[in-house]
Motif scaffolding. Structure first.
Motif, PDB file in Angstrom:
ATOM      1  N   THR A 106       0.839  -1.191   0.000  1.00 39.60           N
ATOM      2  CA  THR A 106       0.000   0.000   0.000  1.00 39.60           C
ATOM      3  C   THR A 106       0.874   1.241   0.000  1.00 39.60           C
ATOM      4  O   THR A 106       2.104   1.147   0.045  1.00 39.60           O
ATOM      5  CB  THR A 106      -0.967  -0.016   1.218  1.00 39.60           C
ATOM      6  OG1 THR A 106      -1.931   1.021   1.058  1.00 39.60           O
ATOM      7  CG2 THR A 106      -0.230   0.131   2.532  1.00 39.60           C
ATOM      8  N   ALA A 107       0.247   2.383  -0.043  1.00 36.83           N
ATOM      9  CA  ALA A 107       0.976   3.652   0.014  1.00 36.83           C
ATOM     10  C   ALA A 107       1.182   4.051   1.470  1.00 36.83           C
ATOM     11  O   ALA A 107       0.323   3.803   2.325  1.00 36.83           O
ATOM     12  CB  ALA A 107       0.213   4.738  -0.736  1.00 36.83           C
ATOM     13  N   ASP A 108       2.303   4.676   1.740  1.00 35.88           N
ATOM     14  CA  ASP A 108       2.694   5.065   3.086  1.00 35.88           C
ATOM     15  C   ASP A 108       1.675   5.973   3.769  1.00 35.88           C
ATOM     16  O   ASP A 108       1.480   5.911   4.970  1.00 35.88           O
ATOM     17  CB  ASP A 108       4.065   5.752   3.040  1.00 35.88           C
ATOM     18  CG  ASP A 108       4.642   5.957   4.416  1.00 35.88           C
ATOM     19  OD1 ASP A 108       4.481   5.075   5.271  1.00 35.88           O
ATOM     20  OD2 ASP A 108       5.259   7.024   4.634  1.00 35.88           O
ATOM     21  N   GLY A 109       0.977   6.801   3.017  1.00 33.45           N
ATOM     22  CA  GLY A 109       0.061   7.765   3.609  1.00 33.45           C
ATOM     23  C   GLY A 109      -1.350   7.265   3.856  1.00 33.45           C
ATOM     24  O   GLY A 109      -2.194   8.004   4.341  1.00 33.45           O
ATOM     25  N   PRO A 148       9.407   5.765  -2.899  1.00 33.08           N
ATOM     26  CA  PRO A 148       9.494   6.019  -1.461  1.00 33.08           C
ATOM     27  C   PRO A 148       8.141   5.998  -0.752  1.00 33.08           C
ATOM     28  O   PRO A 148       8.085   5.954   0.475  1.00 33.08           O
ATOM     29  CB  PRO A 148      10.122   7.417  -1.379  1.00 33.08           C
ATOM     30  CG  PRO A 148       9.813   8.048  -2.690  1.00 33.08           C
ATOM     31  CD  PRO A 148       9.755   6.927  -3.699  1.00 33.08           C
ATOM     32  N   ASP A 149       7.047   5.979  -1.514  1.00 31.87           N
ATOM     33  CA  ASP A 149       5.705   5.988  -0.935  1.00 31.87           C
ATOM     34  C   ASP A 149       5.186   4.575  -0.617  1.00 31.87           C
ATOM     35  O   ASP A 149       4.116   4.421  -0.039  1.00 31.87           O
ATOM     36  CB  ASP A 149       4.740   6.693  -1.895  1.00 31.87           C
ATOM     37  CG  ASP A 149       3.426   7.052  -1.242  1.00 31.87           C
ATOM     38  OD1 ASP A 149       3.433   7.408  -0.042  1.00 31.87           O
ATOM     39  OD2 ASP A 149       2.384   6.976  -1.924  1.00 31.87           O
ATOM     40  N   ILE A 150       5.934   3.549  -0.969  1.00 32.66           N
ATOM     41  CA  ILE A 150       5.480   2.166  -0.750  1.00 32.66           C
ATOM     42  C   ILE A 150       5.579   1.790   0.726  1.00 32.66           C
ATOM     43  O   ILE A 150       6.577   2.067   1.387  1.00 32.66           O
ATOM     44  CB  ILE A 150       6.314   1.166  -1.574  1.00 32.66           C
ATOM     45  CG1 ILE A 150       6.029   1.340  -3.060  1.00 32.66           C
ATOM     46  CG2 ILE A 150       6.016  -0.276  -1.152  1.00 32.66           C
ATOM     47  CD1 ILE A 150       6.892   0.492  -3.952  1.00 32.66           C
ATOM     48  N   GLN A 151       4.525   1.133   1.202  1.00 32.07           N
ATOM     49  CA  GLN A 151       4.557   0.554   2.547  1.00 32.07           C
ATOM     50  C   GLN A 151       4.096  -0.897   2.446  1.00 32.07           C
ATOM     51  O   GLN A 151       2.999  -1.173   1.984  1.00 32.07           O
ATOM     52  CB  GLN A 151       3.651   1.310   3.522  1.00 32.07           C
ATOM     53  CG  GLN A 151       3.640   0.714   4.917  1.00 32.07           C
ATOM     54  CD  GLN A 151       5.026   0.710   5.563  1.00 32.07           C
ATOM     55  OE1 GLN A 151       5.582   1.760   5.843  1.00 32.07           O
ATOM     56  NE2 GLN A 151       5.583  -0.468   5.782  1.00 32.07           N
ATOM     57  N   LEU A 152       4.944  -1.797   2.858  1.00 33.84           N
ATOM     58  CA  LEU A 152       4.616  -3.216   2.916  1.00 33.84           C
ATOM     59  C   LEU A 152       3.943  -3.473   4.257  1.00 33.84           C
ATOM     60  O   LEU A 152       4.394  -2.998   5.299  1.00 33.84           O
ATOM     61  CB  LEU A 152       5.905  -4.033   2.788  1.00 33.84           C
ATOM     62  CG  LEU A 152       5.797  -5.527   2.557  1.00 33.84           C
ATOM     63  CD1 LEU A 152       4.998  -5.836   1.299  1.00 33.84           C
ATOM     64  CD2 LEU A 152       7.196  -6.130   2.443  1.00 33.84           C
ATOM     65  N   VAL A 153       2.825  -4.208   4.234  1.00 39.34           N
ATOM     66  CA  VAL A 153       2.068  -4.495   5.445  1.00 39.34           C
ATOM     67  C   VAL A 153       1.882  -6.001   5.562  1.00 39.34           C
ATOM     68  O   VAL A 153       1.476  -6.662   4.607  1.00 39.34           O
ATOM     69  CB  VAL A 153       0.700  -3.782   5.419  1.00 39.34           C
ATOM     70  CG1 VAL A 153      -0.130  -4.148   6.631  1.00 39.34           C
ATOM     71  CG2 VAL A 153       0.881  -2.277   5.330  1.00 39.34           C
ATOM     72  N   ARG A 154       2.181  -6.507   6.750  1.00 39.07           N
ATOM     73  CA  ARG A 154       2.034  -7.934   7.030  1.00 39.07           C
ATOM     74  C   ARG A 154       0.814  -8.133   7.922  1.00 39.07           C
ATOM     75  O   ARG A 154       0.664  -7.462   8.935  1.00 39.07           O
ATOM     76  CB  ARG A 154       3.283  -8.462   7.742  1.00 39.07           C
ATOM     77  CG  ARG A 154       3.191  -9.922   8.115  1.00 39.07           C
ATOM     78  CD  ARG A 154       4.423 -10.361   8.881  1.00 39.07           C
ATOM     79  NE  ARG A 154       4.220 -11.681   9.430  1.00 39.07           N
ATOM     80  CZ  ARG A 154       5.055 -12.698   9.285  1.00 39.07           C
ATOM     81  NH1 ARG A 154       6.183 -12.527   8.618  1.00 39.07           N
ATOM     82  NH2 ARG A 154       4.777 -13.867   9.811  1.00 39.07           N
TER      83      ARG A 154
END
Length: 157
Positions: free
Chosen positions: A45-48, A110-116
């Protein structure tokens, strides 16, 4: 015969999306990536986003993932823990055309956020699919018996 938990993992691999929520973050449609070895479900997802913020701010958050697929004959509410993760190797493993469509700079964005998402419990319904269900309804009307709607139960991970 496979267990309900095994059937869950097998069918979830073939489903592409569900609705993910965490604590106060509203449910939104997300594509998931199943990691049967670790028992985790991953999201990019996106970091924001509210989901990323909720998972990042507290270290982890209570999450809920709803999956509904007529094609795969699986319906499930999965409760677990959502954690924001920085893992470039995992991101590279999961990266695909769907994820690439959302991020201009690819895996390096830089906006990518990996979520587990680590499931704790899930209420699961598995069926033979829409045609099987229609057959069961027709059979029940002819025999005055309840239709076989498939398997249903709660599993712990």
């Amino acid at each position: 015969m496979s267990s309900l938990k095994e059937t869950f993992w097998d069918r979830l691999e073939d489903v592409r999306t569900g609705m993910l929520s965490a604590d106060s973050a509203r449910a939104v449609p997300m594509s998931h990536y199943v990691d049967k070895k670790t028992g985790a479900i991953w999201f990019i997802t996106a970091d924001g986003t509210d989901l990323a913020k909720t998972a990042s701010q507290s270290g982890s958050a209570k999450g809920e993932y709803i999956v509904s697929s007529d094609a795969e004959g699986i319906y499930s509410r999965i409760d677990g823990t959502l954690t924001a993760v920085t893992a470039p190797a995992k991101l590279a493993e999961l990266w695909n055309a769907v994820a690439a469509a959302w991020f201009e700079d690819g895996k390096q964005d830089p906006d990518i956020q990996l979520v587990r998402f680590d499931p704790v419990t899930a209420e699961i319904w598995v069926t033979g699919g829409a045609l099987s269900f229609l057959y069961e309804v027709a059979k029940a009307r002819m025999t005055d018996e309840k239709p076989d709607a498939g398997d249903h139960g709660t599993v712990t991970f």
